[in-house]
Scaffold this motif. Structure first.
Motif, short mmCIF file in Angstrom:
data_model
loop_
_atom_site.label_atom_id
_atom_site.label_comp_id
_atom_site.label_asym_id
_atom_site.label_seq_id
_atom_site.Cartn_x
_atom_site.Cartn_y
_atom_site.Cartn_z
N HIS A 29 0.86 -1.19 0.00
CA HIS A 29 0.00 0.00 0.00
C HIS A 29 0.89 1.23 0.00
O HIS A 29 1.62 1.49 0.96
CB HIS A 29 -0.90 -0.02 1.24
CG HIS A 29 -1.95 1.04 1.26
ND1 HIS A 29 -2.73 1.31 2.37
CD2 HIS A 29 -2.37 1.90 0.31
CE1 HIS A 29 -3.57 2.28 2.10
NE2 HIS A 29 -3.37 2.66 0.86
N SER A 31 1.29 5.49 -0.56
CA SER A 31 0.46 6.67 -0.30
C SER A 31 1.18 7.96 -0.66
O SER A 31 2.31 8.19 -0.23
CB SER A 31 0.05 6.71 1.17
OG SER A 31 -0.72 7.87 1.44
N ASN A 32 0.51 8.77 -1.45
CA ASN A 32 0.92 10.16 -1.69
C ASN A 32 -0.18 11.08 -1.17
O ASN A 32 -0.38 12.20 -1.66
CB ASN A 32 1.14 10.39 -3.19
CG ASN A 32 1.97 11.62 -3.49
OD1 ASN A 32 2.85 12.00 -2.73
ND2 ASN A 32 1.68 12.27 -4.61
N LEU A 33 -0.88 10.60 -0.14
CA LEU A 33 -2.11 11.24 0.32
C LEU A 33 -1.89 12.64 0.84
O LEU A 33 -2.72 13.53 0.65
CB LEU A 33 -2.75 10.37 1.42
CG LEU A 33 -4.13 10.76 1.90
CD1 LEU A 33 -5.16 10.62 0.77
CD2 LEU A 33 -4.55 9.88 3.08
N THR A 77 -3.52 10.96 -3.44
CA THR A 77 -4.02 9.63 -3.79
C THR A 77 -3.14 8.54 -3.20
O THR A 77 -2.03 8.78 -2.74
CB THR A 77 -4.09 9.43 -5.32
OG1 THR A 77 -2.76 9.41 -5.87
CG2 THR A 77 -4.90 10.52 -5.98
N GLU A 78 -3.67 7.31 -3.25
CA GLU A 78 -2.98 6.11 -2.78
C GLU A 78 -3.16 5.00 -3.80
O GLU A 78 -4.00 5.11 -4.71
CB GLU A 78 -3.53 5.68 -1.43
CG GLU A 78 -3.42 6.73 -0.34
CD GLU A 78 -4.03 6.28 0.97
OE1 GLU A 78 -3.26 6.04 1.91
OE2 GLU A 78 -5.26 6.17 1.03
N THR A 108 4.93 12.33 1.99
CA THR A 108 3.96 11.72 2.87
C THR A 108 4.71 10.65 3.67
O THR A 108 5.36 9.77 3.09
CB THR A 108 2.82 11.08 2.07
OG1 THR A 108 2.06 12.11 1.43
CG2 THR A 108 1.90 10.24 2.96
N TYR A 145 6.12 7.21 2.08
CA TYR A 145 5.19 6.80 1.01
C TYR A 145 4.69 5.36 1.18
O TYR A 145 3.88 4.91 0.38
CB TYR A 145 5.83 6.95 -0.37
CG TYR A 145 6.31 8.34 -0.67
CD1 TYR A 145 5.41 9.39 -0.88
CD2 TYR A 145 7.67 8.63 -0.75
CE1 TYR A 145 5.85 10.68 -1.16
CE2 TYR A 145 8.12 9.92 -1.03
CZ TYR A 145 7.20 10.94 -1.23
OH TYR A 145 7.65 12.20 -1.50
N SER A 147 2.42 2.96 3.23
CA SER A 147 1.35 2.99 4.22
C SER A 147 1.14 1.64 4.88
O SER A 147 0.59 1.57 5.98
CB SER A 147 0.04 3.44 3.55
OG SER A 147 -0.98 3.61 4.49
N HIS A 226 -10.39 6.67 7.48
CA HIS A 226 -9.33 6.26 6.57
C HIS A 226 -8.32 5.33 7.24
O HIS A 226 -7.92 4.31 6.67
CB HIS A 226 -8.60 7.50 6.03
CG HIS A 226 -7.44 7.17 5.15
ND1 HIS A 226 -6.17 6.95 5.64
CD2 HIS A 226 -7.35 6.99 3.81
CE1 HIS A 226 -5.36 6.67 4.65
NE2 HIS A 226 -6.04 6.69 3.52
N ASP A 227 -7.90 5.68 8.45
CA ASP A 227 -6.80 4.96 9.09
C ASP A 227 -7.24 3.70 9.83
O ASP A 227 -6.39 2.87 10.18
CB ASP A 227 -6.07 5.87 10.08
CG ASP A 227 -5.26 6.95 9.39
OD1 ASP A 227 -5.28 7.02 8.15
OD2 ASP A 227 -4.59 7.74 10.09
#
Length: 365
Positions: A29, A31-33, A77-78, A108, A145, A147, A226-227
């Motif tokens: 997973h 993430s660039n959230l 986004t992720e 991130t 990056y 997650s 989300h988490d």
């Protein structure tokens, strides 16, 4: 994951992920959230860890997203990788190597991973296929990056440990996997109830308000779905959070905190969980006498909130961490043998004591 991490330029980052559950395939997973610009990913690999940044020979696999090896993650986004056939044992470590061919904006990141991450020098190109770790010349204790790594197992469920730095494992030994969620995963496995345990702790996090330091993240109320609730297979959340609200007197809209404010935040999280069909277990707040922000007024709020957690019936179950961790001679303080030294965060023995206080039937039935 939060914003505010360092930047990278034509570098490879090699991070360690520790599996709480075994399975026959995994997915990564990314993430660039929380970043403000697109992230160009040149290549990603996964391998069994041999030692440090070195991989087990023959174990390295290329990671693809939508069946391509290089891709762009838009800002905010992720992405989940395609499933990777790879047999993982509970407690095993894998290396995730991420090549970033261009210059990035602030990453991130998860600042307090309490594990060693290995980074190559700038402008040294793609090192994702390296078995030997010699190209990784710098180390940090953060994730960038990355997650998570999902171990795909049949008929498994997930427990999310959601909280602040106590859940994140602050002041526990680096790379020892001595956080209480790690201990919980081991205890469940030893009791023949292997269940995935996800650590969603975030140092400095608060229930009601965003922390002023951006790396400590948005409030629990904002990040909870989300988490925690959106994670694959989640059936139960254990909530242990609120001491940072109390210690910083951080009430809504800049007002001083009251016990009713924090209880209102708990009710909000409980409703979010129940609306998603997920059980939520409440953990009482640990004692913190001797900490820099301790006051008698703050202690009164902690006691009122703990009384509500124990007696309200609003949670689907209660874990009395406070009772397990307090000094019998000085109940507002951590037991000395469980104190990491700052009077807030448990040491490794304290983390194990927290898990020993959990009635596993809350989680397995």
């Amino acid at each position: 994951m939060t914003i505010g991490g360092p930047t990278f330029n034509d570098q490879t980052i090699r991070m360690i992920a520790h599996a709480s559950l075994g399975g026959s395939s995994v997915r990564v997973h990314l993430s660039n959230l929380r970043s403000t610009t697109p992230l160009r990913v040149g290549r990603v690999s996964i391998a069994y860890q041999a030692d440090g940044a070195s991989a087990v020979a023959g174990s390295l696999r290329t990671v693809t997203v939508s069946h391509v090896t290089s891709f762009i993650l838009a800002a905010g986004t992720e992405a989940f990788s395609d499933p990777i056939t790879m047999h993982i044992k509970a407690g095993q470590n894998v290396l995730i190597s991420l090549y970033l061919p261009g210059k990035t904006s602030p990453a991130t990141w998860h600042s307090d991973a309490f594990d060693t991450t290995y980074v190559s020098d700038a402008d040294t190109g793609d090192r994702t296929d390296n078995i030997d770790g010699g190209s990784y010349t710098r180390t940090t204790t953060s994730w960038y990056y990355l997650s998570g790594v999902d171990v795909l197992a049949s008929n498994h469920s997930t427990i999310v440990a959601f909280g602040d730095s106590i859940t994140d494992g602050y002041n526990t030994p680096k790379g020892a996997y001595a956080r209480w969620p790690d201990d919980l995963a081991r205890r469940l496995a030893d009791s023949h109830h292997p269940i995935a345990v996800v650590d969603a702790g975030l140092g400095g996090n608060r229930v009601l308000t965003d922390a002023p330091n951006i790396w400590q993240g948005i409030s629990a109320i904002k990040r909870f779905v989300h988490d925690a609730l959106d994670l694959p297979g989640v059936k139960t959340v254990i909530l242990l959070e609120g001491i940072n609200d109390i210690g910083n007197d951080a009430g809504p809209n800049g007002a001083p905190l009251t016990a009713q404010d924090l209880i209102g935040g708990y009710r909000h999280l409980i409703k979010q969980a129940h609306d998603a069909g997920i059980r939520i277990i409440g953990g009482t707040l640990l004692p913190d006498h001797g900490a820099d922000y301790y006051t008698e007024a703050h202690e009164a709020i902690r006691q009122a909130c703990n009384h509500w957690i124990r007696t309200s019936g609003a949670f689907d179950g209660v874990i009395d961490f406070d009772q397990a961790m307090r000094d019998p001679a000085h109940p507002a303080s951590l037991r000395p043998g469980y104190d990491s030294g700052d009077h807030v965060h448990p040491n490794a023995a304290g983390m194990q004591a927290m898990v020993n206080a959990i009635d596993l039937q809350l989680l397995t039935h």
